[in-house]
Design an enzyme around this catalytic site. Structure first.
Site, PDB file in Angstrom:
ATOM      1  N   ARG A   1      34.309  38.340  37.050  1.00 56.88           N
ATOM      2  CA  ARG A   1      35.014  39.619  37.269  1.00 56.88           C
ATOM      3  C   ARG A   1      34.236  40.557  38.191  1.00 56.88           C
ATOM      4  O   ARG A   1      34.809  41.234  39.041  1.00 56.88           O
ATOM      5  CB  ARG A   1      35.264  40.324  35.929  1.00 56.88           C
TER       6      ARG A   1
ATOM      7  N   ARG B   1      35.816  48.350  28.081  1.00 57.46           N
ATOM      8  CA  ARG B   1      35.461  47.012  28.579  1.00 57.46           C
ATOM      9  C   ARG B   1      34.059  46.625  28.105  1.00 57.46           C
ATOM     10  O   ARG B   1      33.337  47.454  27.562  1.00 57.46           O
ATOM     11  CB  ARG B   1      35.552  46.998  30.105  1.00 57.46           C
TER      12      ARG B   1
ATOM     13  N   ASN C   1      38.469  52.900  30.605  1.00 56.08           N
ATOM     14  CA  ASN C   1      37.734  51.709  31.058  1.00 56.08           C
ATOM     15  C   ASN C   1      36.390  51.499  30.335  1.00 56.08           C
ATOM     16  O   ASN C   1      35.803  50.424  30.417  1.00 56.08           O
ATOM     17  CB  ASN C   1      37.516  51.737  32.582  1.00 56.08           C
TER      18      ASN C   1
ATOM     19  N   ASN D   1      41.228  43.642  40.502  1.00 58.46           N
ATOM     20  CA  ASN D   1      39.958  43.016  40.880  1.00 58.46           C
ATOM     21  C   ASN D   1      39.674  41.785  40.017  1.00 58.46           C
ATOM     22  O   ASN D   1      39.192  40.762  40.512  1.00 58.46           O
ATOM     23  CB  ASN D   1      38.797  44.004  40.715  1.00 58.46           C
ATOM     24  N   GLY D   2      39.968  41.927  38.714  1.00 57.94           N
ATOM     25  CA  GLY D   2      39.705  40.818  37.781  1.00 57.94           C
ATOM     26  C   GLY D   2      40.582  39.614  38.096  1.00 57.94           C
ATOM     27  O   GLY D   2      40.111  38.472  38.122  1.00 57.94           O
ATOM     28  N   ARG D   3      41.859  39.864  38.362  1.00 59.07           N
ATOM     29  CA  ARG D   3      42.777  38.757  38.685  1.00 59.07           C
ATOM     30  C   ARG D   3      42.415  38.107  40.014  1.00 59.07           C
ATOM     31  O   ARG D   3      42.507  36.893  40.164  1.00 59.07           O
ATOM     32  CB  ARG D   3      44.232  39.275  38.702  1.00 59.07           C
TER      33      ARG D   3
ATOM     34  N   ASP E   1      44.145  48.320  41.311  1.00 55.40           N
ATOM     35  CA  ASP E   1      44.125  47.376  40.191  1.00 55.40           C
ATOM     36  C   ASP E   1      44.100  45.935  40.697  1.00 55.40           C
ATOM     37  O   ASP E   1      44.572  45.642  41.801  1.00 55.40           O
ATOM     38  CB  ASP E   1      45.358  47.629  39.304  1.00 55.40           C
TER      39      ASP E   1
ATOM     40  N   ARG F   1      50.298  51.475  43.670  1.00 56.03           N
ATOM     41  CA  ARG F   1      49.578  50.683  42.665  1.00 56.03           C
ATOM     42  C   ARG F   1      49.546  49.243  43.128  1.00 56.03           C
ATOM     43  O   ARG F   1      50.599  48.675  43.443  1.00 56.03           O
ATOM     44  CB  ARG F   1      50.211  50.788  41.278  1.00 56.03           C
TER      45      ARG F   1
ATOM     46  N   ARG G   1      53.024  50.904  35.682  1.00 52.32           N
ATOM     47  CA  ARG G   1      52.643  52.011  34.791  1.00 52.32           C
ATOM     48  C   ARG G   1      51.610  52.902  35.468  1.00 52.32           C
ATOM     49  O   ARG G   1      50.990  52.521  36.453  1.00 52.32           O
ATOM     50  CB  ARG G   1      52.113  51.476  33.456  1.00 52.32           C
ATOM     51  N   LEU G   2      51.442  54.098  34.874  1.00 52.99           N
ATOM     52  CA  LEU G   2      50.525  55.086  35.454  1.00 52.99           C
ATOM     53  C   LEU G   2      49.100  54.954  34.941  1.00 52.99           C
ATOM     54  O   LEU G   2      48.166  55.450  35.571  1.00 52.99           O
ATOM     55  CB  LEU G   2      51.018  56.504  35.151  1.00 52.99           C
TER      56      LEU G   2
END
Ligand code: IPE
Ligand code: IPE
Ligand code: MG
Length: 236
Positions: free
Chosen positions: A29, A67, A64, A18-20, A16, A184, A190-191
């Site tokens: 993005r 998006r 996903n 990539n966007g940030r 998790d 993560r 979270r999962l």
């Protein structure tokens, strides 16, 4: 001593951030996803040196699709490109590729390239990389239930025979052992619908590092943390 380290046999990663990462660098993005793909490549390249036998990478969830079309299309294009560019690398490093998820729901181009790479790498023994694509933990459980119901209808099994073992045999990849360690990136606790059945007793490690910045040194930190855990599996 280095050779006394207990290496998790199966590591699963929710890739998790990539966007940030893109935002942090003032990029679109999709550039974050591009950087994320390079991080995947680097990890796959050194898999055999880590001693990890199975590495599952959550690359696209059943959620996903929500998006923008632009982002989804870019991700699917990137996936096809990634397989094309990195099949030689899988072969050189003796890595076998598998996928987990509702693969029939992926665009044809990506699906065909994946199938080809899976077939060509099937005899490799230096480790297994599993891409979770169009993957949802609930979808996987529902799909297993459907397969089992079908076997009951056909008279192949009776409802009394349904137990945890039989259920697990009807999941997407019955021959892959459950993950020992879940990582993560990007700090979320979270999962997100990842491997709901298989993660029952996995150790969880969360880092604030964004996925494109996750490298071997980061993996090493996660494995270090794993060494210190006391896995009891419900016993004492
Ligand atoms: C993970 O990065 C990649 C995918 C889910 C495909 P994100 O795209 O979720 O990055 P953030 O969470 O927006 O930073
Ligand atoms: C989880 O990341 C899915 C993948 C890494 C492929 P998300 O970014 O989709 O998860 P949420 O939305 O933060 O729960
Ligand atoms: Mg995210």
């Amino acid at each position: 001593m280095e050779n006394e380290r207990i290496i998790p046999r199966h590591v699963a990663i929710i890739m998790d951030g990539n966007g940030r990462w893109a935002k942090q660098h003032g990029l679109e993005r999709v550039e974050g996803h591009r950087a994320g793909a390079i991080a995947v490549k680097n990890l796959v390249e050194s898999l055999k040196h880590t001693g990890i036998q199975y590495l599952t990478l959550y690359a696209f969830s059943t959620e996903n699709w929500k998006r923008s079309k632009e982002e989804v299309d870019a991700l699917m294009e990137l996936l096809a490109e990634f397989i094309d560019a990195n099949l030689p690398l899988l072969m050189e490093n003796d890595v076998r590729l598998l996928v987990s998820g509702r693969i029939e729901g992926l665009p044809e181009k990506a699906r065909e390239k994946l199938k080809d790479a899976i077939r060509k790498s099937s005899a490799n023994t230096g480790g297994t990389v599993i891409f979770a694509l169009n993957y949802g933990g609930r979808a996987e459980i529902a799909d297993a239930a459907k397969k089992i119901a079908d076997q009951v209808l056909k008279g192949e099994i009776s409802p009394e025979q349904i137990d945890e073992k039989l259920f697990a045999q009807n999941l997407y990849l019955p021959d892959v052992p459950d993950p020992d360690l879940l990582i993560r990136t990007s700090g979320e606790l979270r999962l997100s619908n990842f491997l709901l059945w298989e993660l029952s007793y996995a150790e969880i490690y969360v880092t604030d590092t964004y996925w494109p910045d996750f490298d071997l040194a980061e993996l090493d930190k996660a494995i270090d943390a794993f060494q210190k855990r006391n896995r009891r599996f419900g016993g004492r």
